[in-house]
Design a protein around this motif. Structure first.
Motif, mmCIF file in Angstrom:
data_model
loop_
_atom_site.group_PDB
_atom_site.id
_atom_site.type_symbol
_atom_site.label_atom_id
_atom_site.label_comp_id
_atom_site.label_asym_id
_atom_site.label_seq_id
_atom_site.Cartn_x
_atom_site.Cartn_y
_atom_site.Cartn_z
ATOM 1 N N VAL A 84 -13.334 4.510 5.955
ATOM 2 C CA VAL A 84 -12.943 2.984 5.333
ATOM 3 C C VAL A 84 -13.030 2.395 6.240
ATOM 4 C CG1 VAL A 84 -11.106 2.051 4.257
ATOM 5 C CG2 VAL A 84 -11.860 4.164 3.100
ATOM 6 N N THR A 132 -0.872 6.318 -4.785
ATOM 7 C CA THR A 132 -1.165 5.766 -6.199
ATOM 8 C C THR A 132 -1.496 6.780 -6.957
ATOM 9 O OG1 THR A 132 -3.601 5.477 -5.838
ATOM 10 C CG2 THR A 132 -2.008 3.473 -5.184
ATOM 11 N N ALA A 174 -10.343 4.871 -2.091
ATOM 12 C CA ALA A 174 -9.494 3.816 -1.486
ATOM 13 C C ALA A 174 -10.092 2.520 -0.962
ATOM 14 C CB ALA A 174 -9.039 4.803 -0.062
ATOM 15 N N THR A 227 -3.927 3.781 -0.457
ATOM 16 C CA THR A 227 -4.813 2.517 -1.040
ATOM 17 C C THR A 227 -3.692 1.399 -1.377
ATOM 18 O OG1 THR A 227 -4.463 2.974 -3.502
ATOM 19 C CG2 THR A 227 -5.871 4.452 -2.444
ATOM 20 N N GLU A 241 -10.147 0.634 -4.684
ATOM 21 C CA GLU A 241 -8.974 0.261 -5.477
ATOM 22 C C GLU A 241 -8.129 -0.677 -4.609
ATOM 23 O OE1 GLU A 241 -5.009 2.546 -7.243
ATOM 24 O OE2 GLU A 241 -6.436 3.687 -5.979
ATOM 25 N N SER A 242 -8.312 -0.557 -3.334
ATOM 26 C CA SER A 242 -7.486 -1.297 -2.352
ATOM 27 C C SER A 242 -8.056 -2.884 -2.578
ATOM 28 C CB SER A 242 -7.563 -0.769 -0.886
ATOM 29 O OG SER A 242 -6.922 0.429 -0.874
ATOM 30 N N MET A 275 -5.248 7.856 -6.795
ATOM 31 C CA MET A 275 -5.484 9.034 -5.651
ATOM 32 C C MET A 275 -5.102 10.298 -5.947
ATOM 33 S SD MET A 275 -7.061 9.157 -2.831
ATOM 34 C CE MET A 275 -7.084 7.345 -2.278
ATOM 35 N N SER A 323 0.832 -1.226 -0.013
ATOM 36 C CA SER A 323 0.114 -0.130 -0.075
ATOM 37 C C SER A 323 0.980 1.247 -0.065
ATOM 38 C CB SER A 323 -1.070 -0.010 1.156
ATOM 39 O OG SER A 323 -1.821 -1.204 1.167
ATOM 40 N N GLN A 370 -6.722 -0.404 5.603
ATOM 41 C CA GLN A 370 -6.455 0.732 4.800
ATOM 42 C C GLN A 370 -7.039 1.741 5.446
ATOM 43 O OE1 GLN A 370 -4.844 0.749 1.921
ATOM 44 N NE2 GLN A 370 -4.482 -1.649 1.692
ATOM 45 N N SER A 425 -7.448 -4.306 -5.926
ATOM 46 C CA SER A 425 -6.121 -4.677 -6.017
ATOM 47 C C SER A 425 -5.749 -6.023 -5.147
ATOM 48 C CB SER A 425 -5.272 -3.519 -5.386
ATOM 49 O OG SER A 425 -3.889 -3.902 -5.364
ATOM 50 N N SER A 473 -4.509 4.944 6.293
ATOM 51 C CA SER A 473 -4.768 6.516 5.851
ATOM 52 C C SER A 473 -4.917 7.546 7.243
ATOM 53 C CB SER A 473 -6.064 6.721 5.114
ATOM 54 O OG SER A 473 -5.873 5.960 4.004
#
Length: 556
Positions: free
Chosen positions: A122, A92, A269, A314, A272-273, A95, A89, A298, A276, A302
């Motif tokens: 999140v 990115t 976030a 992310t 995408e996380s 982001m 992480s 995540q 991924s 953050s």
């Protein structure tokens, strides 16, 4: 069982659920067998992540130090608390696209609050077990997203690979701009280093799948550049260290202004996380991932990054793919990646600062190409026209517009095709009456409703019944109906009322238990002339219909 016992069990289940979102010794069960690969993969991912972290920090407007802090702090926190064994992480490109206008509008001082708010959102999503919503994303959308990400990763390396720079935030446009602006001899030297990296990495695959081709390639390229004195860009001077954590100050007006942007950042976030992590789980045999725990990790990452002056984090599929390809099998690889970046900042900045950026671009270009599975692409394109459209559209929007829009548009288009297919499977079929024919049977119509009777199919499905002529009794068989929503129930209600107004008696047979509630609430049962016109078996319904035909419509 007594009430206290039931309450105690419920609390126990809730406690066990919370514990499943926290780190445990099982996370490192495979470490005795994989530590060498994890260590090497962490080092490789850390070296690849370094220039990306710096570049993403600058591109967002937060500064190079902010990007590096995010890669270190968020990288370690997400690795420890996240739900993926191999996810790396950090900052990115996706982001950056979201953060840049926020920082431009509210200033760098708003970044810490956006980090905190987005991270808490999140985190709450993970605690509330919303992580599995990603399982509702269809396979063509996932693969289209992956293909688009691979293309973006490749295009993002074009400026570095050519030794020039573009001004557009769109990777494809920036790549074209840099190709036009590229100048010799810098272009030639940069492309030479890229070629060296590509050749070494391809040859390393022939030696052994776990041979550290990317690390060796970077080392060779750095030596060649240093010995020959190539005029190419290098990583350059690094920030001197990490700042102390600070809790940002805020007021009601600032919070109100940043809630909307924070929700957008949190959505990106999370999506995408999770995507991924899902893609990473397919790259190698690294074990499953826990979507809810990944959101928790995540979110905490953050929050931690925001306290240290970093950016929202992310999961980064590019760095994750580099780590997996280099041998990562446990979360230790991602932890090593973060620790290495910290050591580089503290003691090794002079050496790493001389690594050519073009060499790192070559590593990511090869990684991007290896993310694309030609067999998967062919399978989706041949599966069906709708799957091919969803796949291609998701990939195109990912590259040309935005990752969030790509997923949302992919979901909408996939949902449209799914609803259309569901509507096609629904239908109304007229059946012959069971048993030997009797006088008056020609004035009885039996219709079997099957499939799904929902808003996308209700009107079209029941048009055939509404147009009946020369019939005195209609039997609607609903036992084969798999799906009934409020629109479908309302259409049935209107149909019954319409037929009854024309003097046609309607009998309903076999309402499923899971449909009975909505049928009662919307009015299907109430629209019948009498409660006796609701039957559980077809034989009784037919017998009652024949009694109507023989004795007249006044019979109940």
């Amino acid at each position: 069982m007594t009430m206290p016992a039931r309450t105690g069990r419920a609390r126990g289940r809730r406690g066990a659920g919370i514990l499943s979102l926290l780190p445990s010794a099982a996370d490192y069960r495979a470490l005795p067998r994989t530590w060498r690969g994890d260590l090497l993969a962490g080092v490789t991912a850390g070296i690849v992540a370094l220039p990306l972290a710096l570049a993403f920090g600058v591109s967002s407007g937060a500064g190079a130090e902010s990007g590096l802090i995010t890669a270190i702090i968020a990288g370690v926190v997400a690795a420890v608390f996240g739900g993926s064994n191999v996810q790396v992480s950090g900052p990115t490109g996706a982001m950056v696209v979201v953060l840049a206008p926020i920082i431009a509008a509210h200033g760098r001082g708003a970044l810490a609050l956006v980090c905190l708010f987005a991270g808490l959102i999140v985190l709450a999503a993970g605690v509330l077990r919303l992580g599995r919503t990603v399982s509702y994303i269809p396979w063509p959308v996932i693969e289209g997203f992956t293909l688009g990400i691979a293309v973006i990763i490749f295009l993002q390396q074009v400026p570095t690979a050519t030794g020039s720079h573009g001004h557009s935030t769109n990777a494809a446009v920036a790549a074209v701009e840099t190709l036009r602006a590229a100048q010799w001899p810098k272009l030639g030297w940069s492309l030479l280093l890229v070629a060296i990296v590509v050749v070494v990495m391809l040859l390393s695959l022939r030696i052994h799948p776990r041979f550290p081709g990317s690390l060796v390639a970077i080392a060779i390229a750095a030596v060649v550049a240093a010995v020959s004195g190539m005029p190419v860009d290098t990583i350059g001077r690094l920030p001197p260290g990490l700042p102390a954590p600070v809790l940002p100050s805020f007021d009601l007006a600032t919070v109100s202004a940043l809630i909307g942007p924070a929700v957008a950042v949190a959505a990106l976030a999370a999506i995408e996380s999770l995507l991924s992590a899902r893609v990473a789980a397919t790259l190698a045999d690294t074990g499953p991932y826990d979507a809810d725990r990944e959101l928790v990790g995540q979110g905490l990452a953050s929050v931690a990054a925001g306290l240290f002056g970093g950016m929202p984090a992310t999961g980064a599929i590019a760095r994750t793919a580099v780590g997996v390809r280099a041998g990562a099998r446990t979360r230790v690889a991602a932890i090593v990646h973060g620790v290495l970046l910290l050591l580089i900042v503290l003691v090794g900045s002079a050496v790493v600062s001389r690594i050519p950026l073009a060499a790192l671009a070559g590593v990511l270009m090869v990684t991007a190409c290896r993310m694309i599975a030609p067999r998967t692409v062919r399978t989706i394109l041949r599966a069906s026209r709708s799957d091919a459209v969803v796949f291609c559209l998701t990939a195109i929007v990912t590259v040309s517009v935005d990752l969030i829009y790509a997923v949302l548009i992919g979901l909408l288009v996939a949902g449209f095709f799914a609803l259309r297919q569901m509507a096609r499977t629904s239908g109304v079929h007229r059946e012959e009456l069971p048993g030997a024919a009797q006088p008056g049977d020609e004035r009885i119509a039996v219709f079997r409703l099957e499939g799904a009777l929902f808003f996308g199919a209700a009107e079209r499905t029941l048009e055939r019944v509404a147009g009946l002529r020369d019939v005195e009794v209609v039997i609607l068989r609903m036992s084969q109906l798999q799906l009934l929503d409020a629109t479908g129930a309302q259409v049935i209600t209107e149909l019954i009322a319409s037929l009854e107004r024309r003097g046609i008696t309607v009998l309903v047979k076999g309402i499923r238990p899971d449909h009975r509630g909505i049928a009662e609430r919307v009015g299907v049962i109430a629209s019948l002339r009498h409660r006796n016109h609701l039957f559980e078996d077809l034989g009784s319904a037919v017998a009652h219909a024949r009694s109507h035909v023989v004795r007249g419509p006044g019979v109940l």
